[in-house]
Enzyme design. Structure first.
Site, PDB file in Angstrom:
ATOM      1  N   HIS A  23      -5.798  29.143  31.966  1.00 41.95           N
ATOM      2  CA  HIS A  23      -6.977  28.906  31.694  1.00 41.95           C
ATOM      3  C   HIS A  23      -8.085  28.465  32.872  1.00 41.95           C
ATOM      4  O   HIS A  23      -7.442  26.995  33.760  1.00 41.95           O
ATOM      5  CB  HIS A  23      -7.444  28.179  30.109  1.00 41.95           C
ATOM      6  CG  HIS A  23      -8.754  28.351  29.496  1.00 41.95           C
ATOM      7  ND1 HIS A  23     -10.128  27.747  30.024  1.00 41.95           N
ATOM      8  CD2 HIS A  23      -8.932  29.402  28.603  1.00 41.95           C
ATOM      9  CE1 HIS A  23     -10.224  28.291  29.021  1.00 41.95           C
ATOM     10  NE2 HIS A  23     -10.573  29.134  28.561  1.00 41.95           N
ATOM     11  N   ASP A  71      -1.785  21.971  28.508  1.00 49.35           N
ATOM     12  CA  ASP A  71      -2.491  22.627  27.125  1.00 49.35           C
ATOM     13  C   ASP A  71      -2.308  23.355  26.233  1.00 49.35           C
ATOM     14  O   ASP A  71      -2.324  24.957  26.424  1.00 49.35           O
ATOM     15  CB  ASP A  71      -3.876  23.650  28.825  1.00 49.35           C
ATOM     16  CG  ASP A  71      -4.729  24.045  28.040  1.00 49.35           C
ATOM     17  OD1 ASP A  71      -4.652  23.762  26.452  1.00 49.35           O
ATOM     18  OD2 ASP A  71      -5.220  24.963  28.973  1.00 49.35           O
ATOM     19  N   GLN A  87      -4.330  26.740  22.746  1.00 52.79           N
ATOM     20  CA  GLN A  87      -3.615  28.547  22.342  1.00 52.79           C
ATOM     21  C   GLN A  87      -2.108  28.037  21.875  1.00 52.79           C
ATOM     22  O   GLN A  87      -2.003  29.494  21.087  1.00 52.79           O
ATOM     23  CB  GLN A  87      -3.922  29.136  24.226  1.00 52.79           C
ATOM     24  CG  GLN A  87      -3.932  30.970  23.413  1.00 52.79           C
ATOM     25  CD  GLN A  87      -4.879  31.555  22.443  1.00 52.79           C
ATOM     26  OE1 GLN A  87      -5.155  31.598  22.184  1.00 52.79           O
ATOM     27  NE2 GLN A  87      -6.393  31.422  23.569  1.00 52.79           N
ATOM     28  N   LYS A 135      -9.312  26.275  17.478  1.00 54.11           N
ATOM     29  CA  LYS A 135      -8.714  27.656  17.517  1.00 54.11           C
ATOM     30  C   LYS A 135      -7.544  27.185  15.831  1.00 54.11           C
ATOM     31  O   LYS A 135      -6.887  27.782  16.329  1.00 54.11           O
ATOM     32  CB  LYS A 135      -8.525  27.610  18.677  1.00 54.11           C
ATOM     33  CG  LYS A 135      -9.087  27.508  20.108  1.00 54.11           C
ATOM     34  CD  LYS A 135      -8.599  28.250  20.969  1.00 54.11           C
ATOM     35  CE  LYS A 135      -9.448  28.696  22.484  1.00 54.11           C
ATOM     36  NZ  LYS A 135      -8.934  28.133  23.374  1.00 54.11           N
ATOM     37  N   CYS A 153     -11.481  33.732  31.119  1.00 52.90           N
ATOM     38  CA  CYS A 153     -11.397  32.059  31.850  1.00 52.90           C
ATOM     39  C   CYS A 153     -10.156  32.445  32.500  1.00 52.90           C
ATOM     40  O   CYS A 153      -9.636  31.922  32.684  1.00 52.90           O
ATOM     41  CB  CYS A 153     -11.413  31.711  30.299  1.00 52.90           C
ATOM     42  SG  CYS A 153     -13.534  31.283  29.942  1.00 52.90           S
TER      43      CYS A 153
END
Ligand SMILES: *Cc1c(COP(=O)(O)O)cnc(C)c1O
Length: 404
Positions: free
Chosen positions: A121, A198, A201, A224, A362
């Protein structure tokens, strides 16, 4: 098994209509919807104990502080961090990554190397580029194959004693690929490099265990995982958080201030300058409670069923191509139809009440890799249904007939 009918009752927004059609919300990878249980927590905060934390002697301030710190504990337990002060409240993944990147500008030297994956991202690319500019460190990229899987052999050959940091996402938001982070972390540690994952997600689908992963930094966005926007966390190993300098200066993050010298507060306050999103942090904790009450394994199994069903149905449409065909992926389908622009498909879907994402998500480098301007992305959550997928498939067919 999850009780989908009961779950849908928890989400008031799922009852609304868009353009005269029942809403079908398939933009979960951009942000998730909020259950009534979390909305109630927000209303309760502002109705009953809104106050600034950590400083007041009065009752409301004490109550707000207690509940905020309980939320930190919930997050710690959910991600199985060893210590609650290893959980830093942030405004989301972007903030968390920038905090770490800024800290490393005091550690990296010219010629040091940092490795990033091709699946990132922008929020996990740009801060590192800025870091390289500031320090003279060099950015290396782990390439991927046409299925959207990282080439691990190439990763191993990029690693050396010059490598100081490795950054990748746990799950790609653009393609849904689940990356082999266990292997990425273990190999990086062998050469003495730190690893930031990260998890923005991954968090809605996978319960990551900080101690089992032995990861140095892990980032999550509250919005999220059924929490509010502007909330998130940075997990950092205590020894790393102690090594990094503070990110922002201000109230809350100091021990003592004089005009000659300031000493910083203990963790986690050192990284939490100013008045935080108190209600948001509390609601983030409540959102994890909500998802845990359903059970993460059941959520993952059901979403996998939705993914398989949608993949089959969509692939039956002639000219439709799916990007991101990794063996291990979450419930994200990025696709295009030959000859059509993703934006045009997305606009027609919206007219039919179906919310999808179109564009580069992104992640422009991924789109460049596939030589496309973008994709249509449908991302499924545990509150979605097969009937909604049928509506999507019908709508895509209609869009195709109208546009071609
Ligand atoms: C959403 C997302 C981000 C950015 O999160 P913010 O909440 O916008 O800060 C970063 N990385 C991945 C993989 C994401 O899905």
């Amino acid at each position: 098994m999850i009780d989908i009918k009961k779950i849908r009752e928890d989400f008031p927004i799922l009852k609304r209509e868009v353009n005269g059609k029942p809403l079908v919300y398939f933009d979960n990878a951009a942000t998730s919807q909020t259950p009534q249980q979390v909305i109630d927590v927000i209303v309760d905060y502002y109705s009953n104990y809104n106050a600034n934390i950590h400083r007041g002697v009065h009752t409301l301030s004490q109550e707000a502080t207690d509940v905020y710190e309980q939320a930190r504990k919930k997050i710690q337990e959910h991600f199985n961090a060893a210590k609650s002060h290893e959980i830093i409240f942030t405004s989301g993944t972007t903030h968390s990554i920038n905090l770490v990147a800024n800290g490393f500008s005091a550690i990296l030297k010219k010629g040091d190397e940092i490795i990033v994956s091709a699946l990132e991202h922008h929020s996990n690319i740009v801060p590192w580029q800025m870091l390289c500019e500031r320090t003279g460190a060099i950015l290396k990229v782990i390439p991927m194959n046409l299925d959207g899987e990282l080439l691990m052999n190439q990763y191993h050959s990029l690693l050396s004693t010059k490598t100081k940091l490795v950054f990748t996402n746990h799950v790609s938001n653009a393609l849904g690929t689940v990356n082999p982070i266990e292997e990425i972390i273990a190999s990086a540690h062998k050469v003495g490099a730190a690893v930031l994952i990260d998890g923005a997600q991954a968090a809605p689908h996978i319960k990551a265990d900080m101690q089992a992963l032995n990861v140095d930094f892990y980032t999550v966005s509250g919005h999220k995982v059924c929490g509010p926007t502007g909330t998130g966390m940075l997990y950092g190993k205590e020894e790393w958080l102690n090594k990094l300098p503070p990110y922002q200066g201000g109230g809350e993050m100091i021990a003592e201030v004089t005009f000659e010298e300031t000493t910083y507060a203990e963790l986690p306050h050192k990284f939490e300058a100013g008045t935080p999103n108190i209600c948001g942090g509390i609601a983030f904790g409540a959102a994890l409670d909500y998802m845990n009450a359903i059970d993460f394994n059941a959520i993952a199994a059901y979403e996998h069923e939705l993914l398989q069903y949608a993949t089959q149905q969509l692939l039956a449409i002639e000219g439709l191509k799916i990007y991101g065909t990794a063996k291990n992926k979450t419930s994200v389908i990025s696709f295009n139809i030959e000859g059509l622009h993703p934006y045009d498909i997305g606009s027609i879907l919206d007219k039919l009440g179906i919310a999808v994402r179109t564009g580069h998500h992104c992640a422009q480098p991924i789109m460049d890799f596939f030589k496309i301007p973008g994709t249509v992305r449908a991302s499924f959550s545990f509150y979605n249904t097969k009937e909604e997928i049928d509506s999507l498939v019908e709508a895509v067919k209609r869009a195709k007939a109208m546009l071609l």
